[in-house]
Motif scaffolding. Structure first.
Motif: not given
Length: 317
Positions: A37-42, A23, A59, A33-34
């Motif tokens: 977990n597939g980059g599932n975070e804001r 990013t 995280s 992004r994490n």
């Protein structure tokens, strides 16, 4: 491919191959992004130190080198699987490595310094103090003894301020209500009070929480030495300081990264030192806590509830 060969590959090139986007990136670090977990975070919570070629996921509470990253990403504890995976892709990774190095060089040329430190002063900012005392429940006198406040400006001209905690490498660990980061060099922090016992923490808020708990109980909190990793990726850096102490008490986080780091600690010292996991006692009192600060917040809340209940009983008399 050997372990050393895999460690020398820029992690950014592995991310590029895996199509995991950053990013933001500068000449020293990249954020993503994490990826587990597939980059599932804001907000991006995983940091890559480009110069040292290590990473840390805030995280997940875990970090390390390329091997640690791939073991977690591929969901395996088998080193041979990771080495085989890398060996099968070594030519492709070599191509991505040059592409990424070119990109990093461009960033270095365009942005040699991504921030400038404006000032560092004694802790006095009300917003920062409220965060420490109201949110984190940390004793203000203790916080002022070990922390300062820092003001810095990014290359884009944005001004920020935060609580700062200095490490032995001359860098700073930063915290405020919205952010968690480092400036300058990442390193461990050691506090030598002349003791043969040492207490180990992952972050400085846990150190301050430990001291607050001791002070609230009327006990001395300066009768041991302390080591703060500032990231579990620094664990091995702490070994020379830790080995000087016959008794080591660990208060590393109870998440996967902390547990793995404690296992590494025990493996390193259990034959020559007394190694104790202090978090086990705290978890017996409250099983849901992740770190020492969680326990301090839990204790403060419980004490407040007891005071409220006591006040109600008195008012009913």
């Amino acid at each position: 491919m050997t372990c050393d060969e895999l460690k020398r590959i820029p992690l950014i090139s592995i991310l590029n191959y895996l199509q995991i986007p950053c990013t933001r990136m500068n000449s020293r670090e990249a954020w993503l992004r994490n990826p587990f977990n597939g980059g599932n975070e804001r907000t991006a919570s995983t940091k890559v130190d480009i110069h040292r070629n290590i990473w840390y996921s805030h995280s997940e509470g875990f970090g390390g080198n390329n091997i640690d990253f791939l073991m977690k990403f591929l969901d395996t504890d088998d080193l041979s699987i990771v080495l085989d995976w890398a060996d099968e892709r070594k030519n492709i990774l070599s191509f991505h490595q040059q592409t990424v190095l070119d990109k990093v060089q461009n960033v270095q040329n365009e942005n040699k310094q991504s921030y400038s430190i404006l000032s560092i002063k004694p802790l006095g900012n009300k917003a920062l103090i409220d965060y420490l005392t109201d949110v984190r429940k940390i004793d203000l006198e203790i916080a002022k003894a070990y922390c300062q406040e820092i003001y810095y400006r990014t290359a884009k001209g944005q001004n920020f301020f935060a609580i700062c905690f200095k490490n032995d490498a001359g860098g700073y660990e930063l915290r405020n209500s919205y952010d968690k980061r480092s400036l300058l060099t990442k390193g461990i922090t050691t506090i030598d009070n002349g003791s043969k016992e040492i207490v180990l923490f992952e972050g400085f808020t846990d150190l301050l929480s430990f001291m607050t708990l001791k002070k609230d109980a009327g006990k001395s909190y300066l009768n041991t030495n302390f080591c703060i990793l500032n990231t579990t990726a620094n664990l091995e850096k702490s070994f020379p300081f830790l080995e000087r102490h016959p008794r080591i008490t660990s208060y590393l986080d109870t998440d996967a990264g902390g547990v793995k780091s404690y296992q590494t600690l025990r493996k390193q010292f259990e034959k020559t030192h007394t190694v104790k996991n202090g978090m086990e006692e705290l978890q017996r009192r409250c099983s849901e806590i992740k770190d020492v600060n969680d326990y301090l917040i839990f204790s403060s809340s419980r004490e407040q509830n007891q005071n409220i209940q006591s006040g109600r009983k008195l008012s009913n008399r």
